[in-house]
Design a protein around this motif. Sequence first.
Motif, PDB file in Angstrom:
ATOM      1  N   VAL A 184       0.860  -1.182   0.000  1.00 12.84           N
ATOM      2  CA  VAL A 184       0.000   0.000   0.000  1.00 12.84           C
ATOM      3  C   VAL A 184       0.895   1.231   0.000  1.00 12.84           C
ATOM      4  CG1 VAL A 184      -1.766   1.287   1.274  1.00 12.84           C
ATOM      5  CG2 VAL A 184      -1.819  -1.217   1.253  1.00 12.84           C
ATOM      6  N   GLU A 185       0.578   2.209  -0.843  1.00 16.41           N
ATOM      7  CA  GLU A 185       1.342   3.455  -0.866  1.00 16.41           C
ATOM      8  C   GLU A 185       1.117   4.183   0.451  1.00 16.41           C
ATOM      9  OE1 GLU A 185       3.664   6.170  -1.112  1.00 16.41           O
ATOM     10  OE2 GLU A 185       3.632   5.047  -3.010  1.00 16.41           O
ATOM     11  N   MET A 186       2.171   4.275   1.280  1.00 16.08           N
ATOM     12  CA  MET A 186       2.007   4.750   2.645  1.00 16.08           C
ATOM     13  C   MET A 186       2.348   6.225   2.827  1.00 16.08           C
ATOM     14  SD  MET A 186       0.944   2.018   4.086  1.00 16.08           S
ATOM     15  CE  MET A 186       1.074   2.302   5.839  1.00 16.08           C
ATOM     16  N   ARG A 187       2.909   6.861   1.820  1.00 14.95           N
ATOM     17  CA  ARG A 187       3.332   8.252   2.000  1.00 14.95           C
ATOM     18  C   ARG A 187       2.147   9.207   1.979  1.00 14.95           C
ATOM     19  NH1 ARG A 187       7.801   8.801  -2.574  1.00 14.95           N
ATOM     20  NH2 ARG A 187       6.160   7.619  -3.631  1.00 14.95           N
ATOM     21  N   SER A 188       2.168  10.161   2.906  1.00 15.34           N
ATOM     22  CA  SER A 188       1.148  11.208   2.930  1.00 15.34           C
ATOM     23  C   SER A 188       1.669  12.388   3.726  1.00 15.34           C
ATOM     24  CB  SER A 188      -0.149  10.690   3.574  1.00 15.34           C
ATOM     25  OG  SER A 188      -1.080  11.742   3.697  1.00 15.34           O
ATOM     26  N   GLY A 189       1.621  13.569   3.125  1.00  9.47           N
ATOM     27  CA  GLY A 189       2.060  14.768   3.825  1.00  9.47           C
ATOM     28  C   GLY A 189       0.922  15.643   4.280  1.00  9.47           C
ATOM     29  N   ALA A 190      -0.291  15.087   4.226  1.00  9.73           N
ATOM     30  CA  ALA A 190      -1.482  15.894   4.476  1.00  9.73           C
ATOM     31  C   ALA A 190      -1.577  16.384   5.909  1.00  9.73           C
ATOM     32  CB  ALA A 190      -2.744  15.089   4.127  1.00  9.73           C
ATOM     33  N   THR A 191      -0.905  15.711   6.856  1.00 10.04           N
ATOM     34  CA  THR A 191      -1.049  16.078   8.261  1.00 10.04           C
ATOM     35  C   THR A 191       0.063  17.011   8.741  1.00 10.04           C
ATOM     36  OG1 THR A 191       0.179  14.108   8.976  1.00 10.04           O
ATOM     37  CG2 THR A 191      -2.219  13.908   8.758  1.00 10.04           C
ATOM     38  N   THR A 192       0.836  17.576   7.822  1.00  6.67           N
ATOM     39  CA  THR A 192       1.902  18.502   8.215  1.00  6.67           C
ATOM     40  C   THR A 192       1.347  19.644   9.065  1.00  6.67           C
ATOM     41  OG1 THR A 192       3.111  18.013   6.192  1.00  6.67           O
ATOM     42  CG2 THR A 192       3.716  20.033   7.368  1.00  6.67           C
ATOM     43  N   LEU A 295      -6.859  14.299   4.487  1.00  2.00           N
ATOM     44  CA  LEU A 295      -6.755  13.909   5.893  1.00  2.00           C
ATOM     45  C   LEU A 295      -7.353  12.517   6.130  1.00  2.00           C
ATOM     46  CD1 LEU A 295      -7.615  17.242   7.763  1.00  2.00           C
ATOM     47  CD2 LEU A 295      -5.395  16.358   7.006  1.00  2.00           C
ATOM     48  N   GLY A 296      -8.453  12.200   5.436  1.00  3.46           N
ATOM     49  CA  GLY A 296      -9.035  10.876   5.582  1.00  3.46           C
ATOM     50  C   GLY A 296      -8.074   9.799   5.122  1.00  3.46           C
ATOM     51  N   ARG A 297      -7.419  10.033   3.995  1.00  2.00           N
ATOM     52  CA  ARG A 297      -6.424   9.075   3.495  1.00  2.00           C
ATOM     53  C   ARG A 297      -5.272   8.932   4.483  1.00  2.00           C
ATOM     54  NH1 ARG A 297      -1.710   8.678   0.511  1.00  2.00           N
ATOM     55  NH2 ARG A 297      -1.661   6.902  -0.929  1.00  2.00           N
ATOM     56  N   ALA A 298      -4.809  10.062   5.030  1.00  2.00           N
ATOM     57  CA  ALA A 298      -3.708  10.018   5.988  1.00  2.00           C
ATOM     58  C   ALA A 298      -4.089   9.218   7.230  1.00  2.00           C
ATOM     59  CB  ALA A 298      -3.295  11.434   6.374  1.00  2.00           C
ATOM     60  N   LEU A 299      -5.307   9.384   7.712  1.00  2.00           N
ATOM     61  CA  LEU A 299      -5.762   8.617   8.875  1.00  2.00           C
ATOM     62  C   LEU A 299      -5.820   7.129   8.557  1.00  2.00           C
ATOM     63  CD1 LEU A 299      -8.548  11.058  10.086  1.00  2.00           C
ATOM     64  CD2 LEU A 299      -6.623  10.277  11.504  1.00  2.00           C
ATOM     65  N   MET A 300      -6.340   6.776   7.370  1.00  8.01           N
ATOM     66  CA  MET A 300      -6.404   5.372   6.986  1.00  8.01           C
ATOM     67  C   MET A 300      -5.010   4.766   6.874  1.00  8.01           C
ATOM     68  SD  MET A 300      -9.459   4.149   6.819  1.00  8.01           S
ATOM     69  CE  MET A 300      -9.101   2.628   5.940  1.00  8.01           C
ATOM     70  N   ILE A 301      -4.086   5.494   6.281  1.00  3.57           N
ATOM     71  CA  ILE A 301      -2.721   4.985   6.131  1.00  3.57           C
ATOM     72  C   ILE A 301      -2.079   4.779   7.499  1.00  3.57           C
ATOM     73  CG2 ILE A 301      -0.408   5.657   5.381  1.00  3.57           C
ATOM     74  CD1 ILE A 301      -1.695   6.866   2.894  1.00  3.57           C
ATOM     75  N   THR A 302      -2.330   5.703   8.422  1.00  2.00           N
ATOM     76  CA  THR A 302      -1.777   5.562   9.779  1.00  2.00           C
ATOM     77  C   THR A 302      -2.328   4.313  10.451  1.00  2.00           C
ATOM     78  OG1 THR A 302      -1.595   7.972   9.970  1.00  2.00           O
ATOM     79  CG2 THR A 302      -1.519   6.705  12.011  1.00  2.00           C
ATOM     80  N   ALA A 303      -3.640   4.074  10.312  1.00  2.00           N
ATOM     81  CA  ALA A 303      -4.241   2.880  10.909  1.00  2.00           C
ATOM     82  C   ALA A 303      -3.712   1.608  10.253  1.00  2.00           C
ATOM     83  CB  ALA A 303      -5.763   2.950  10.778  1.00  2.00           C
ATOM     84  N   ILE A 304      -3.561   1.618   8.928  1.00  4.73           N
ATOM     85  CA  ILE A 304      -3.038   0.449   8.216  1.00  4.73           C
ATOM     86  C   ILE A 304      -1.628   0.129   8.674  1.00  4.73           C
ATOM     87  CG2 ILE A 304      -2.260  -0.343   5.945  1.00  4.73           C
ATOM     88  CD1 ILE A 304      -4.718   1.190   4.790  1.00  4.73           C
ATOM     89  N   ASP A 305      -0.786   1.156   8.783  1.00  2.00           N
ATOM     90  CA  ASP A 305       0.586   0.964   9.239  1.00  2.00           C
ATOM     91  C   ASP A 305       0.626   0.369  10.650  1.00  2.00           C
ATOM     92  OD1 ASP A 305       3.464   1.294   8.882  1.00  2.00           O
ATOM     93  OD2 ASP A 305       3.311   2.875  10.388  1.00  2.00           O
ATOM     94  N   ALA A 306      -0.256   0.850  11.517  1.00  2.96           N
ATOM     95  CA  ALA A 306      -0.320   0.317  12.884  1.00  2.96           C
ATOM     96  C   ALA A 306      -0.761  -1.142  12.881  1.00  2.96           C
ATOM     97  CB  ALA A 306      -1.274   1.153  13.731  1.00  2.96           C
TER      98      ALA A 306
END
Length: 352
Positions: A184-192, A295-306
Amino acid sequence: MSHLYRVGPTAERAFHQMGYDGYDNDVAGETQPDSLPSMNIVDLRQTTVRQIEPLLEEESLHWRDELHWDYRGALELIKRFLEARALSGCVAYENGTAAGYTFYVMEEQKGLIGGLYVSPQFDQPTIARRLLEEMLCGMRTLPNLSRIEAQLMPFGGPVEHPLKELGFQLYIRQFMLLDLNKPVEMRSGATTGLRLSRWNDRYFDPCAKLIYLSYANHIDGDINDQYRSKAGALRFLKNIILLPGCGQFVPGASFVLHMPGSDDLLGAVLTSEVSPGVGHTTQLCVLPGHQGHGLGRALMITAIDALLGLKFHELTLTVTSVNHGAVQLYEKLGFRTLKSFTAGVWPSQRAD
C-alpha cells in the motif's frame, strides 16, 4: 469526508442496546400459519436455542467464509437472550424444521432490525418476505414507534423488494476488504502541522462532537440517526469502543487528528478486531472545512501501518455506495468489495 458504519451490525447495535441498557421488548409477531400449508411463523420467544441452533451455526459460517468475520460472539448473545425469552422476532418453520429467523430490539422510539437469515435449503425470497411482514406487523403496533432501521446482509436471500414494498427507504452499502499483505502506498504529507494521537478515553466527548458535525446533512445521518446529535454520537462511540458486539476495539490502531495543544478534533479513525488478524474500521470522519485535503487518506494509512505492526493481515470496512468520494478513496488504497447489502429506514423520508 467518508463514513464507515458499523457492520451488519444493525445486529451488533441491537446487541449493544440489549447489553448496555438491558431493554426487553413486550411485543412480537403472533404465531400464525403462513399461506403455504407446510410453513408456520412462530414468535421467537416461543422457540428454544436447540430448535434454531443449526440455523445459527449455518449463518455463522456465511459470516466467516464470505466476510472474514467471527460472528460466534454475536450468536452467543442471541442464544443468551433466546434462553431468557427476551428476544423479540419470528421464526419460520417448514415441516417442523427452522428455516429462517429475524429479530429486533427497541431503542427509545426506534426499532432496530438486528438480523434476518433464511437457510438456502428453503425458499429464501418467500420466507424472508413472510418473516419481515409478520415482524413489522407486530412492531407497528408498538406505542410511540416513530422509526425503524435495518442493515441486512443478504445471507437470507434478497430483501430489497419486500422492504421497499413495506415502505422503507433503501440504501445500498458495500462491505470492502483490504489485503494487508499487498503493498500500500504509505506516503502522505497531508497532516503537516497537525498532530496524530492514539486513542485515549479523554477523546470520547471531542470525538462525539466531531462525528455529529461531520455527518450534518450527510446521507449516513439518514441511515443512522445517532449521528444527528452529540448525545447519539457518544452512545455510538461507547458501543463500538466499550462493548464487544462490533469486534474488540484496537486502541493501537485508532487515531485522532488535532491541532497541537488542542483536544478539538479535526478527524478520527477507529478500528476493531473482528477475527484473529482481521481489523474492521468502525469509523472514519473528518471535520467539514477540512475535508478534501487528504486527511481521511492520511488517517487510513496511519491505521493500516499500525495494523501491520500488530501483525494483522486484513482490514475490512463498510461504506454507503453513493458516497462516491469515500468509495474511490478505499479503492485507491486497494480495498475491493466483497458484498453489497441493503440498509433501510422506515418511514421513507424521500420520494423515489
